[in-house]
Design an enzyme around this catalytic site. Structure first.
Site, PDB file in Angstrom:
ATOM      1  N   LEU A 155       1.490  32.427 -21.966  1.00 50.65           N
ATOM      2  CA  LEU A 155       1.343  31.400 -22.996  1.00 50.65           C
ATOM      3  C   LEU A 155       2.717  30.797 -23.250  1.00 50.65           C
ATOM      4  O   LEU A 155       3.731  31.507 -23.188  1.00 50.65           O
ATOM      5  CB  LEU A 155       0.801  32.000 -24.303  1.00 50.65           C
ATOM      6  CG  LEU A 155      -0.629  32.545 -24.306  1.00 50.65           C
ATOM      7  CD1 LEU A 155      -0.946  33.133 -25.680  1.00 50.65           C
ATOM      8  CD2 LEU A 155      -1.636  31.466 -23.934  1.00 50.65           C
ATOM      9  N   ASP A 156       2.753  29.501 -23.555  1.00 47.60           N
ATOM     10  CA  ASP A 156       4.009  28.881 -23.955  1.00 47.60           C
ATOM     11  C   ASP A 156       4.614  29.638 -25.129  1.00 47.60           C
ATOM     12  O   ASP A 156       3.898  30.242 -25.945  1.00 47.60           O
ATOM     13  CB  ASP A 156       3.771  27.431 -24.400  1.00 47.60           C
ATOM     14  CG  ASP A 156       3.462  26.499 -23.244  1.00 47.60           C
ATOM     15  OD1 ASP A 156       3.656  26.902 -22.091  1.00 47.60           O
ATOM     16  OD2 ASP A 156       3.016  25.374 -23.507  1.00 47.60           O
ATOM     17  N   ARG A 157       5.930  29.565 -25.249  1.00 52.40           N
ATOM     18  CA  ARG A 157       6.625  30.247 -26.347  1.00 52.40           C
ATOM     19  C   ARG A 157       6.095  29.790 -27.701  1.00 52.40           C
ATOM     20  O   ARG A 157       5.993  30.597 -28.643  1.00 52.40           O
ATOM     21  CB  ARG A 157       8.130  29.977 -26.247  1.00 52.40           C
ATOM     22  CG  ARG A 157       8.971  30.721 -27.279  1.00 52.40           C
ATOM     23  CD  ARG A 157      10.447  30.565 -26.996  1.00 52.40           C
ATOM     24  NE  ARG A 157      10.890  29.206 -27.235  1.00 52.40           N
ATOM     25  CZ  ARG A 157      11.412  28.774 -28.387  1.00 52.40           C
ATOM     26  NH1 ARG A 157      11.530  29.615 -29.414  1.00 52.40           N
ATOM     27  NH2 ARG A 157      11.813  27.537 -28.520  1.00 52.40           N
ATOM     28  N   THR A 159       3.059  28.591 -28.360  1.00 54.25           N
ATOM     29  CA  THR A 159       1.618  28.799 -28.506  1.00 54.25           C
ATOM     30  C   THR A 159       1.338  30.238 -28.922  1.00 54.25           C
ATOM     31  O   THR A 159       1.920  31.179 -28.379  1.00 54.25           O
ATOM     32  CB  THR A 159       0.897  28.499 -27.179  1.00 54.25           C
ATOM     33  OG1 THR A 159       1.198  27.163 -26.781  1.00 54.25           O
ATOM     34  CG2 THR A 159      -0.603  28.661 -27.321  1.00 54.25           C
TER      35      THR A 159
END
Length: 326
Positions: A155-157, A159
């Site tokens: 997951l993106d940082r 998100t």
């Protein structure tokens, strides 16, 4: 059924060679690829790497003497030997100073094969650049005392939400292949400007590419590689709505870019539709009051080892912090 057809059998494909150095305090050794030919020594070539810019040759010699700089076979590096281009070496980096992210990392599920967590915003999935100890991987390894933990996806940082790790190397490929083969079903929630027309679900399709050094992903001409379903679930107040997002592909920043393209950018997104350095810099100053309102709400798949249906749901809400409308 042949082994190749059995869903419990991992697909064979190229995978990264394991590091000859074990993790130290939950952090993997750094791999540095020599990019220069024999005009430089191994030591000089290693120091030319941006990731080692803070080291001197004497530092390298001391670490090599301690057995902490090795080649891909685990042999102690010969720093005075001529460098060979595209040769890998491994060593332990000094850990950067990091601002602690004071948000819990709850465990949703754990067994001998997997660990599923409810990742908070601002916490990267795994070390990258200046984010090392303040990552979900390192925190979890330290908490559980298991350096074999590895993310099955990312997951993106910024998100938050459901994130799956494998607990032992023997099963890693089977679970990672779920995501590579798009067999895992993911559903997100987002807070964005209210658009009542999106009560009727829409599908966004285009081609997204992201190049190194560019903060943002871009839509370009070419074959479609990014597909997302977007649907307004309900009004969330202050002119915003709660949206359900279903990605059918997994391009970098896909949902964030698709929402911006629809004219409903996710609240407190520092990159889309415009770069907002003031917002991006807040967590680096210890201010965690403006999280991206994007949540990995649920994750479903058929277990690749048992065939059992699995479903994990986040306990977080994308609107857990006050919405600012300025």
């Amino acid at each position: 059924m042949s082994p190749q057809d059995d869903p419990r059998t991992p697909r064979r494909r190229g995978r990264a060679r394991p590091s000859p150095l074990p993790p130290r305090d939950g952090v993997d050794a750094t791999r540095v690829v020599v990019r220069h030919g024999e005009e430089l020594t191994v030591g000089e070539s290693l120091l030319a790497s941006p990731s080692l810019a803070d080291l001197t040759l004497d530092d390298l010699r001391g670490r090599t003497a301690a057995g902490d700089v090795v080649d891909a076979d685990g042999n102690r590096a010969d720093l005075d030997a001529p460098a060979r281009a595209n040769t890998s070496y491994y060593l332990y980096r000094d850990l950067p100073d990091e601002i602690e992210i004071p948000i819990d990392l709850p465990i949703l599920y754990r067994d001998e094969n997997i660990v599923v967590v409810d990742k908070p915003p601002f916490l990267a999935t795994m070390p990258r650049g200046r984010h090392v100890t303040q990552t979900a991987l390192v925190r979890l390894r330290r908490e559980l005392g298991n350096d074999a933990l590895a993310p099955a996806h990312r997951l993106d940082r910024l998100t938050s939400g459901v994130l799956l790790f494998t607990a032992r190397p023997q099963v890693r490929a089977a679970y990672q292949d779920l995501f590579a083969a798009r067999l895992a079903r993911k559903e997100y929630r987002a807070i964005a400007p209210l658009d009542l027309a999106l009560r009727t679900p829409v599908t966004v399709t285009n081609r997204i590419e992201k190049t190194a050094g560019d903060l943002r992903a871009l839509v370009v001409d070419g074959e479609v590689n990014a597909v997302s379903d977007v649907e307004l679930l309900e009004a969330a107040g202050s002119g915003h709505g709660l949206y359900r997002l279903r990605p059918h592909t997994g391009r970098t920043h896909q949902l964030r870019l698709h929402m911006a393209l629809l004219g409903v950018p996710i609240v407190d997104d520092p990159l889309y539709p415009d770069v907002r350095p003031d917002l991006a810099e807040l967590p680096d100053r210890g201010d965690f009051t403006r999280p991206l309102r994007l949540l990995a709400h649920s994750l479903e798949f058929d277990d690749p080892l048992t065939g059992e249906p699995r479903r994990f749901v986040s306990g977080r809400q994308p609107e857990h912090a006050p919405i600012r409308t300025e």
